[in-house]
Design an enzyme around this catalytic site. Sequence first.
Site, mmCIF file in Angstrom:
data_model
loop_
_atom_site.group_PDB
_atom_site.id
_atom_site.type_symbol
_atom_site.label_atom_id
_atom_site.label_comp_id
_atom_site.label_asym_id
_atom_site.label_seq_id
_atom_site.Cartn_x
_atom_site.Cartn_y
_atom_site.Cartn_z
ATOM 1 N N ALA A 1 1.049 -1.188 0.220
ATOM 2 C CA ALA A 1 -0.458 -0.027 -0.183
ATOM 3 C C ALA A 1 0.434 0.814 0.414
ATOM 4 O O ALA A 1 2.121 1.459 0.552
ATOM 5 C CB ALA A 1 -0.789 0.022 1.396
ATOM 6 N N GLN B 1 1.077 3.385 1.893
ATOM 7 C CA GLN B 1 1.575 3.570 3.709
ATOM 8 C C GLN B 1 2.625 2.639 3.951
ATOM 9 O O GLN B 1 2.391 2.141 5.172
ATOM 10 C CB GLN B 1 0.593 4.138 4.836
ATOM 11 C CG GLN B 1 0.341 5.633 3.885
ATOM 12 C CD GLN B 1 1.595 6.618 4.323
ATOM 13 O OE1 GLN B 1 2.672 6.785 4.847
ATOM 14 N NE2 GLN B 1 1.406 7.531 3.475
ATOM 15 N N SER B 2 2.945 1.622 3.140
ATOM 16 C CA SER B 2 3.400 0.508 3.458
ATOM 17 C C SER B 2 4.470 0.249 3.861
ATOM 18 O O SER B 2 5.478 1.578 3.997
ATOM 19 C CB SER B 2 3.599 -0.277 2.813
ATOM 20 O OG SER B 2 5.160 -1.474 2.792
ATOM 21 N N ASN B 3 4.952 0.048 5.819
ATOM 22 C CA ASN B 3 5.936 0.400 6.005
ATOM 23 C C ASN B 3 7.095 -1.012 5.836
ATOM 24 O O ASN B 3 8.322 -0.930 5.552
ATOM 25 C CB ASN B 3 5.371 -0.308 8.108
ATOM 26 C CG ASN B 3 4.389 0.295 8.425
ATOM 27 O OD1 ASN B 3 4.858 1.864 8.383
ATOM 28 N ND2 ASN B 3 3.849 -0.276 8.850
ATOM 29 N N CYS C 1 7.293 -1.772 2.582
ATOM 30 C CA CYS C 1 8.801 -1.177 1.621
ATOM 31 C C CYS C 1 9.563 0.054 2.093
ATOM 32 O O CYS C 1 10.314 0.565 1.569
ATOM 33 C CB CYS C 1 7.078 -0.278 0.614
ATOM 34 S SG CYS C 1 6.141 -1.757 -0.306
#
Length: 338
Positions: A85, A87-89, A91
């Site tokens: 997503a 806001q992926s942590n 990534c």
Amino acid sequence: MTCKADFIMQQYSILQQLPKAKLGYLPTPVIKLENLTRILGGPEILMKRDDLTGLALGGNKTRKLEYILGDAVAKGGDCVVTAGAQQSNHCRQTAGAAAKLGLHCHLVLGGDRPSEARGNLLLDSLFGAHIHFTKENRKGEDIPNVVEGLKLAGHTPYVIPYGGSNELGACGFVEAGLELSDQIDMENLSQMFFASSSGGTHAGLMIAKSILNHKYTLTGIQIDKAELAGKTFKQEVLELANATASFLNLDFVYTQEEVALDSHYLGAGYGVLSEKEREVIQLLATTEGILLDPVYTGRAFAAMVDQIKSGNLPQDKQVLFWHTGGVPSLFAYSGMLV
Ligand SMILES: *Cc1c(COP(=O)(O)O)cnc(C)c1O
């Protein structure tokens, strides 16, 4: 790591022999939440601070990436590709880790490029990641295209699964479980709570608990109700735990009943903030000066507080919350928190 875990690591030397990239500042601390314990009047609450793994503002993906990127480097990869997503942590931590290891990083993120990059998305760019916005394809459907393009350009791409949850990623949490057992008296623990969403944390901690033959209840709080490929999330955790055990040459075979997953806190779905998360984020911030994130740890911590308030947990034993990070996404929810 001191001798007990060293001894166990030798017994399970496959873990030690895996190529590993040094990324985290480990071990992370374990602290007592003294003020909150007093206010709730229940068992003593401990917190494992994996929000402080150190890399790129921290979080649980650092531990997974040590094994996954160790493998990528050993296999001669020069760039990594992963999805998530906006806001992926996962990534964001992948982008930070790739920067440190001198790898190019390609992130495949759903939706359209927003007018302003905030939270994790801002950090992805600061770490130099190449970002591909893939509109309605939100689960990495475009990864094969990106990989093909990189190969044509002469690169050797290495694909990291969603959330870093494969056998290698789970190994990071086998190690994490062993790390914790050197920091506290595990016999004193009645229950451990954490946010569970792509399954690697859960699978790794289950295996560490089996290796050490511990008796506490390990409860994953389910965060996302979406099902992938017609499988329940419990089934996914089960399959990953069994695959990881077999990858490590351990003879544990788990059943569905042994995967403790609480799915009562899904609310309106992934990333949708409710009053429950808002209240508990404020509660921990104002009592302990510690931040939770709106998507994962806020939801899971609310579940633990509910359990404590219900009086179901034994008063004479400790409970532990495994803080898995995610705090940078607070800055993408600024208008919704206070
Ligand atoms: C990814 C993530 C989780 C879930 O961990 P999984 O191993 O994917 O289940 C929990 N908390 C935060 C903050 C995360 O970024």
